[in-house]
Design an enzyme around this catalytic site. Structure first.
Site, PDB file in Angstrom:
ATOM      1  N   GLU A  18      32.490  26.090  28.960  1.00  0.00           N
ATOM      2  CA  GLU A  18      33.239  25.539  29.927  1.00  0.00           C
ATOM      3  C   GLU A  18      33.449  25.001  30.672  1.00  0.00           C
ATOM      4  OE1 GLU A  18      36.841  26.956  28.358  1.00  0.00           O
ATOM      5  OE2 GLU A  18      38.802  25.940  28.700  1.00  0.00           O
ATOM      6  N   LYS A  24      39.444  19.014  25.527  1.00  0.00           N
ATOM      7  CA  LYS A  24      40.380  20.641  24.904  1.00  0.00           C
ATOM      8  C   LYS A  24      41.773  19.916  24.807  1.00  0.00           C
ATOM      9  CE  LYS A  24      40.868  24.942  26.614  1.00  0.00           C
ATOM     10  NZ  LYS A  24      40.374  26.255  27.780  1.00  0.00           N
ATOM     11  N   TYR A  27      49.440  31.287  29.698  1.00  0.00           N
ATOM     12  CA  TYR A  27      50.161  32.785  29.776  1.00  0.00           C
ATOM     13  C   TYR A  27      49.165  33.273  30.421  1.00  0.00           C
ATOM     14  CZ  TYR A  27      46.626  32.616  25.979  1.00  0.00           C
ATOM     15  OH  TYR A  27      45.301  32.637  24.989  1.00  0.00           O
ATOM     16  N   CYS A  50      36.764  26.430  23.814  1.00  0.00           N
ATOM     17  CA  CYS A  50      37.563  27.885  23.850  1.00  0.00           C
ATOM     18  C   CYS A  50      38.999  27.590  23.080  1.00  0.00           C
ATOM     19  CB  CYS A  50      38.067  27.634  25.283  1.00  0.00           C
ATOM     20  SG  CYS A  50      37.806  29.796  25.977  1.00  0.00           S
ATOM     21  N   GLY A  73      36.463  54.022  51.787  1.00  0.00           N
ATOM     22  CA  GLY A  73      36.495  55.112  53.340  1.00  0.00           C
ATOM     23  C   GLY A  73      36.799  56.567  51.516  1.00  0.00           C
ATOM     24  N   SER A  74      36.062  57.924  52.051  1.00  0.00           N
ATOM     25  CA  SER A  74      35.717  59.028  50.846  1.00  0.00           C
ATOM     26  C   SER A  74      36.871  59.697  50.880  1.00  0.00           C
ATOM     27  CB  SER A  74      34.264  59.367  51.520  1.00  0.00           C
ATOM     28  OG  SER A  74      34.100  60.225  50.254  1.00  0.00           O
ATOM     29  N   GLY A 118      37.678  62.066  49.568  1.00  0.00           N
ATOM     30  CA  GLY A 118      36.988  63.953  48.187  1.00  0.00           C
ATOM     31  C   GLY A 118      37.577  63.704  46.809  1.00  0.00           C
ATOM     32  N   ASN A 136      52.378  57.610  56.050  1.00  0.00           N
ATOM     33  CA  ASN A 136      51.804  56.483  55.918  1.00  0.00           C
ATOM     34  C   ASN A 136      50.712  55.937  57.142  1.00  0.00           C
ATOM     35  OD1 ASN A 136      52.891  55.691  53.348  1.00  0.00           O
ATOM     36  ND2 ASN A 136      55.040  54.542  53.652  1.00  0.00           N
ATOM     37  N   GLU A 141      48.425  54.370  40.668  1.00  0.00           N
ATOM     38  CA  GLU A 141      49.432  54.273  41.312  1.00  0.00           C
ATOM     39  C   GLU A 141      49.562  53.097  41.935  1.00  0.00           C
ATOM     40  OE1 GLU A 141      46.002  57.330  44.053  1.00  0.00           O
ATOM     41  OE2 GLU A 141      45.807  54.981  44.272  1.00  0.00           O
TER      42      GLU A 141
END
Lengths: 572, 572
Positions: free
Chosen positions: A42, A115, A121, A152, A309-310, A312, A392, A421
């Site tokens: 498509e 189509k 939606y 589709c 950013g690690s 841990g 923050n 989160e």
């Protein structure tokens, strides 16, 4: 007898020349196989979904020129029919375009089918640009076969047996059944999420049986911003069900024969077995979807390398592991940014993680920077910096550091937030939400753990150190802080969220589990308050999600265009 | 003879109880005036636009209960017809809801009319939730009058005379003309932008004339995230045109008589004149729209006060002035954050500005913080921080400081970017783009200057110091930096942007000017390169806009849902 090549390709939105090149290469292969037709997906000419590019006059001109180029190319293989997807002009009242399927052959358009069912939606908004086609089956004689065509969504309203109610007043499969072609070709841009492949098989196998039609379903692959297409094109027969499936998450070009009895056959030899109804295990599905989504997003935006950013913690660890999977360890950089409140593990576990992954890790402490901010804050505003503002600030100083690195060295920053989160706003805007793309934003925290374990199992070793998987989740922005101090345990939170955010979008089994869980929780002391608090948090953090980067979609209902909520509203 | 009260109110999305209370108060006034009917606006029960709240089962239950409450209320004034807007259930294939107009009287629903034309363009996406109503005119006898009903977009497809092509295959005005009621009541949630009022008058005056129908057009007022409704409800007669107009940007409840001759009259005395075709001057229109938009956004999100970073430049100055206009000087705080590269004017001009406005200004230098970042950057990453990374760092340190203040003291942070900057990405993500709302994001830079001068003229004194209006725009992130070093002059840039971004959405005059400008530029040395560079910048900064906060819409085509573009796409 008919030979059909299904061309499951990775198109790029707006890259008309590139898409034509991809189609040309597949057509060459089809011609080699002496196919009668080659089927693309498509909107293959412009990529799915071009959005308001369709409103730009210059884009429409480029499309016209591209279609002309395609027509010229078809002269190279005068016997081959090309089934392509492209926007075409619509005259008369309504939208100015159709979402069309075109059959091209030897320099001419042999058939145009528009189509009929335009989804509006979830992530779909096709009525914004397209006018529906007429309620007629379009069939073309190719060799001694009649071939019918669908696009589709046209195939998704055939739900009488499912008792789910119809989404549209018309059902193109009914007319197609009346026309009774020897083969139905369905071209698709069907985004992938948990359970989608199985849903496609169910819907199309039922339609094939009900309307006595062999169907060839051609999908595309690739990542387009938040959305990933998984391919998995397939062939389905009325009796035998799904007898062929193309690769998932990879380009695949494959030629099949349709014999006189209406059975699909390989071009060499005979016999296709029934395709297993069960696809990839869920976690492996998530992994492959995210890897492709990241790879395509990075490449298309011109990035070779990413930075993460690690902390841990488990989210950044999984993000790093998936990034290595997608781009290779050399193209991934971690930065650990300990503060006063970081545990010893924050740095040590990051070191171990990056060693396991073979990833370069930089250490950039932020303690002095935080102290500097706090001093200046008090000097300027006359009060000490404390509480949420101080928490923050740490996240924002890290986010700023990551963007320094990104700007200085040209790495794409990945954000690490998970769906739990992001749902309740347990994240700092302009801090840990910084980034061009989120890999885990559609995975609940419980799934983040599960996928991490899967990654280790698959590697046969601890890519993600067990200590990271085992530690209690913490933002480490205040002394001794744990996520579960301010949120319900994730096992509880995630079920409430699934019920609230995804509801009937969930699979039956997942919905039943979540609904039952919430029902039970209601009867427990403090349960109703917990549910109400979670609901409120979800509503109140809409403003954060509005400013979030795209987050790869893996579930049926993802944040982004999949869930469109007002910010300034009253929620009871 | 019929007495009609038009109730132009400020509804809040999701606040069903509050909306009912507002309607009840207006109904009491209508009853006092002995009106036969009181007319509220589109979706008045739930507010416009509720978005995916309409997918939540609990929201639909609240709507049902709310409608029952409304029905009970109508018993208090048994002779009064209430014309309300509400989602209603749709049975059968398609979406599960209609966008309906209901006539309630004495505890019963006397008429239901379902909106036929559901817009799916620009900021509208009603096909996502609603099924269109049947193509039939609905008319109700009230006293000795026949009253017909339409909902918003239903009235906008009557463009035969305009030769603009039809947006839909049906035109509800034709059936309404055939039914020939004595009055047509149109309920609306018509967002406001430059020129919209005049467009409404034109469309409905022509329809009134063509179909020989007096029309009462009722709109709402208020700000809903990015969108502002301006009210300006009106009455229009076939011959006389627009003979009555309600207030703009304010609630207004007004009762009119429709006499036997089909003329609208005031309830006391006689005679309504023709309403002037020209509305507010553009800059005053911008001012009022932005003031209402900010006021409602802040209030609905629970903020009393706002904070703005004051750079000494025109954008932040105008933002501060508009914030004071909306919320009062006591509720507005400025923060000046000089760096090494800030001109002396940065602080001095901010001081003067805030003194003029009566606004508290804090000074928070960032030089030491930048030095701290630069030191740690070099220590951690082994290279000096410079160039774009250093420029962006300054913006991000300011953005972080503003969020510290916002988090610590509970002020809503306003972002200050204008449409020219936002278009070409001349802004720092997670820096100066930080904020919950942008006031100027739909104003071109040239308009920012014009509105600033208007604000001063209106005040009769320099609210915004002339020195701020006169200085050449600069981000002040590098020594001697001026915007026009990296961008074309704004007078040039803005015309290219209008042509590229708004195109046919512009008024004829504005489009002609922009198109002619671009045409001329193409023939000049370096012109085509300038145009191409601007286009590329616009396309390449889509990712920044995706993470921007809502920016109040004042023009026909604003960023946000009004322009939906892919990020990872190929633009030629």
């Amino acid at each position: 007898m008919l030979k059909v090549t299904l061309a499951q390709l990775n198109y790029m939105v707006g890259d008309i020349h590139g898409n034509i090149r991809r189609m040309r290469e597949a057509a060459a292969k089809a011609a080699q196989d002496k196919a009668d037709l080659v089927v693309f997906s498509e909107l293959s000419l412009c990529g799915y979904y071009p959005g308001d590019l369709l409103d730009e006059p210059s884009f429409l001109q480029r499309l016209d020129a591209g279609l002309q180029d395609l027509l010229n190319l078809t002269r190279q293989y005068p016997a081959l029919h090309w089934v392509v997807g492209a926007p075409t002009r619509h005259q008369g009242p309504g939208k100015r375009l159709h979402n069309s399927l075109l059959v091209l052959k030897d320099g001419k358009i042999r058939l145009q089918y528009d189509k009929q069912l335009l989804p509006t939606y979830n992530i779909f908004d096709e009525r914004r640009h397209f006018e529906p086609g007429a309620d007629t089956a379009k069939v073309l004689r190719i060799g001694n076969c009649q071939v019918g065509f669908l696009v589709c969504e046209d195939g998704w309203n055939d739900r009488v047996a499912n008792d789910q109610g119809a989404d549209y007043a018309t059902n193109p499969f009914v007319r197609m059944g009346d026309a009774a072609p020897d083969l139905v070709v369905s071209i698709n841009a069907s985004p992938s999420h948990m359970g989608k492949r199985e849903q496609r098989h169910e819907i199309f196998a039922q339609a094939a049986q009900r309307h006595r039609l062999p169907i060839l379903y051609v999908n595309q692959i690739g990542g387009q911003d938040q959305i990933v297409f998984d391919g998995a094109s397939f062939a389905v027969e009325p009796e035998a069900g799904v007898v062929f499936e193309a690769r998932r998450f990879e380009e695949d070009i494959h030629t099949l024969k349709l014999d006189e009895q209406g059975h699909f056959q390989p071009i060499h030899g005979e016999g296709l077995g029934r395709v297993a109804s069960q696809g990839l295990p869920l976690m492996e599905f998530y992994r492959q979807q995210i890897v492709l989504g990241l790879r395509d997003y990075a490449r298309r935006c011109g990035f070779k390398q990413v930075v993460v950013g690690s902390s841990g913690g488990i989210d950044s660890a999984l993000t790093l592991a998936l990034a290595v999977d997608a781009l290779g360890a050399d193209n991934v950089v971690g930065i650990t940014m300990p503060s006063r409140y970081s545990s010893a593990g924050s740095v040590d576990d990051s070191v171990q993680l990056c060693r396991n992954l073979g990833v370069k890790l930089h250490e950039h402490p932020i303690k002095d920077l935080i102290d500097g901010y706090a001093r200046q804050f008090e000097a300027s505003f006359g009060e000490p910096l404390k509480g949420l503002a101080l928490e923050n600030l740490q996240a924002r100083t890290r986010g700023t550091t990551l963007m320094e690195f990104s700007n200085a060295f040209g790495h794409l920053l990945l954000t690490t937030g998970n769906k739990s989160e992001v749902s309740v706003g347990y994240c700092t805007l302009y801090g840990d939400t910084n980034g061009g793309l989120g890999l885990l934003g559609d995975l609940y925290k419980t799934e983040v753990f599960e996928l991490s374990r899967h990654i280790n199992r698959r590697a046969g070793r601890e890519l993600i150190p067990q200590v990271i998987i085992d530690k209690p989740p913490s933002a480490e922005l205040a002394p001794g802080q744990k996520d579960e101090d301010s949120l319900p345990p994730y096992a509880v939170l995630d079920e409430i969220l699934k019920w609230q955010i995804e509801g009937h979008h969930l699979s039956n089994a997942e919905y039943a589990r979540a609904a039952e869980f919430v029902q039970r929780l209601r009867t427990q002391p403090g349960g109703p308050e917990t549910i109400a608090r979670v609901q409120k948090l979800v509503f109140r953090s809409e403003y954060k999600r509005r400013q979030a980067p795209p987050m790869l979609r893996v579930r049926p209902r993802a944040f982004g265009t999949g869930r469109q909520m007002p910010i300034a509203a009253h929620y009871e």
